[in-house]
Design a protein around this motif. Sequence first.
Motif, short mmCIF file in Angstrom:
data_model
loop_
_atom_site.label_atom_id
_atom_site.label_comp_id
_atom_site.label_asym_id
_atom_site.label_seq_id
_atom_site.Cartn_x
_atom_site.Cartn_y
_atom_site.Cartn_z
N ARG A 67 0.81 -1.21 0.00
CA ARG A 67 0.00 0.00 0.00
C ARG A 67 0.84 1.26 0.00
NH1 ARG A 67 -2.96 1.22 4.18
NH2 ARG A 67 -1.75 0.02 5.72
N PHE A 68 2.00 1.21 0.64
CA PHE A 68 2.88 2.36 0.74
C PHE A 68 4.10 2.16 -0.15
CE2 PHE A 68 1.74 3.87 5.33
CZ PHE A 68 0.40 3.88 4.99
N THR A 69 4.62 3.26 -0.66
CA THR A 69 5.83 3.23 -1.46
C THR A 69 6.75 4.35 -1.01
OG1 THR A 69 4.68 2.33 -3.39
CG2 THR A 69 6.84 3.31 -3.76
N ILE A 70 7.97 3.99 -0.65
CA ILE A 70 8.96 4.99 -0.28
C ILE A 70 9.87 5.23 -1.48
CG2 ILE A 70 10.62 3.32 0.67
CD1 ILE A 70 11.27 5.39 2.85
N SER A 71 10.25 6.47 -1.67
CA SER A 71 11.14 6.83 -2.76
C SER A 71 11.96 8.04 -2.34
CB SER A 71 10.36 7.10 -4.05
OG SER A 71 9.49 8.20 -3.89
N ARG A 72 12.98 8.32 -3.11
CA ARG A 72 13.78 9.49 -2.80
C ARG A 72 14.29 10.14 -4.07
NH1 ARG A 72 18.16 7.54 1.15
NH2 ARG A 72 18.92 9.71 0.94
N ASP A 73 14.52 11.43 -3.98
CA ASP A 73 15.10 12.21 -5.05
C ASP A 73 16.27 12.95 -4.43
OD1 ASP A 73 15.83 13.94 -7.08
OD2 ASP A 73 13.77 14.41 -7.66
N ASN A 74 17.44 12.37 -4.54
CA ASN A 74 18.60 12.96 -3.89
C ASN A 74 18.97 14.32 -4.46
OD1 ASN A 74 18.93 10.86 -2.06
ND2 ASN A 74 20.42 9.75 -3.32
N ALA A 75 18.64 14.55 -5.72
CA ALA A 75 18.90 15.85 -6.32
C ALA A 75 18.08 16.94 -5.65
CB ALA A 75 18.61 15.82 -7.82
N ASN A 77 17.07 16.52 -2.43
CA ASN A 77 17.25 16.30 -1.00
C ASN A 77 15.93 15.96 -0.30
OD1 ASN A 77 20.02 16.43 -0.60
ND2 ASN A 77 19.95 18.23 0.73
N THR A 78 15.13 15.14 -0.96
CA THR A 78 13.79 14.85 -0.48
C THR A 78 13.48 13.36 -0.56
OG1 THR A 78 13.02 17.04 -1.18
CG2 THR A 78 11.35 15.39 -0.74
N VAL A 79 12.80 12.87 0.45
CA VAL A 79 12.29 11.51 0.50
C VAL A 79 10.77 11.58 0.58
CG1 VAL A 79 12.20 9.36 1.82
CG2 VAL A 79 14.37 10.54 1.50
N TYR A 80 10.12 10.66 -0.11
CA TYR A 80 8.67 10.64 -0.17
C TYR A 80 8.11 9.34 0.38
CZ TYR A 80 9.76 14.26 -3.62
OH TYR A 80 10.27 15.36 -4.26
N LEU A 81 6.90 9.42 0.86
CA LEU A 81 6.15 8.24 1.23
C LEU A 81 4.77 8.36 0.60
CD1 LEU A 81 6.19 5.58 2.87
CD2 LEU A 81 5.05 6.85 4.71
N GLN A 82 4.54 7.60 -0.45
CA GLN A 82 3.25 7.56 -1.11
C GLN A 82 2.39 6.53 -0.40
OE1 GLN A 82 1.98 9.43 -3.86
NE2 GLN A 82 0.10 8.45 -3.10
N MET A 83 1.28 6.97 0.14
CA MET A 83 0.39 6.12 0.90
C MET A 83 -0.93 5.98 0.16
SD MET A 83 1.15 7.50 4.78
CE MET A 83 0.33 9.06 4.45
N SER A 84 -1.31 4.76 -0.12
CA SER A 84 -2.55 4.48 -0.83
C SER A 84 -3.38 3.49 -0.03
CB SER A 84 -2.25 3.91 -2.23
OG SER A 84 -1.49 4.81 -3.00
N SER A 85 -4.65 3.38 -0.41
CA SER A 85 -5.57 2.48 0.27
C SER A 85 -5.49 2.66 1.78
CB SER A 85 -5.29 1.03 -0.12
OG SER A 85 -5.41 0.84 -1.51
N LEU A 86 -5.55 3.89 2.21
CA LEU A 86 -5.35 4.20 3.61
C LEU A 86 -6.48 3.65 4.48
CD1 LEU A 86 -3.96 7.79 3.22
CD2 LEU A 86 -2.81 5.92 4.43
N LYS A 87 -6.10 3.22 5.65
CA LYS A 87 -7.01 2.65 6.63
C LYS A 87 -7.00 3.50 7.90
CE LYS A 87 -5.75 -2.00 5.03
NZ LYS A 87 -5.18 -3.31 5.44
#
Length: 126
Positions: A67-75, A77-87
């Motif tokens: 349900r969740f996906t973590i990703s980062r864009d080092n250029a 300087n940011t990290v993301y957490l995409q959260m779907s199908s939230l409960k």
Amino acid sequence: QLHFVESGGGLVQPGGSLRLSCAASGFVLRDYAIGWFRQAPGKEREEVSCISSSGSSTNYADSVKGRFTISRDNAKNTVYLQMSSLKPEDTGAYYCAALFTGYLSIALCGPGMDGWGEGTLVTVSS
């Protein structure tokens, strides 16, 4: 000194999605594994996800896997957490944290991180 600017929290209905952002300030993000943690009222802080410094390795808690996906864009300087199908049980304060790993790119996260953000509140409710 490690500083973070977190954003993206808010109120969302069950089944909805949110994207959390953790922007680093004052340090080079690419040298750190980054973890997302959360804490609900009355419960201890738990690890949600972790990403290695290069982004090549990720870990997820069983409760959010798929349900969740973590990703980062080092250029950026940011990290993301995409959260779907939230409960509703996803509700809590979400924190990003950094652990210096140097040349080692590994999803190494846990309670003993080098620096923590202040948190952003996620509320899942209809």
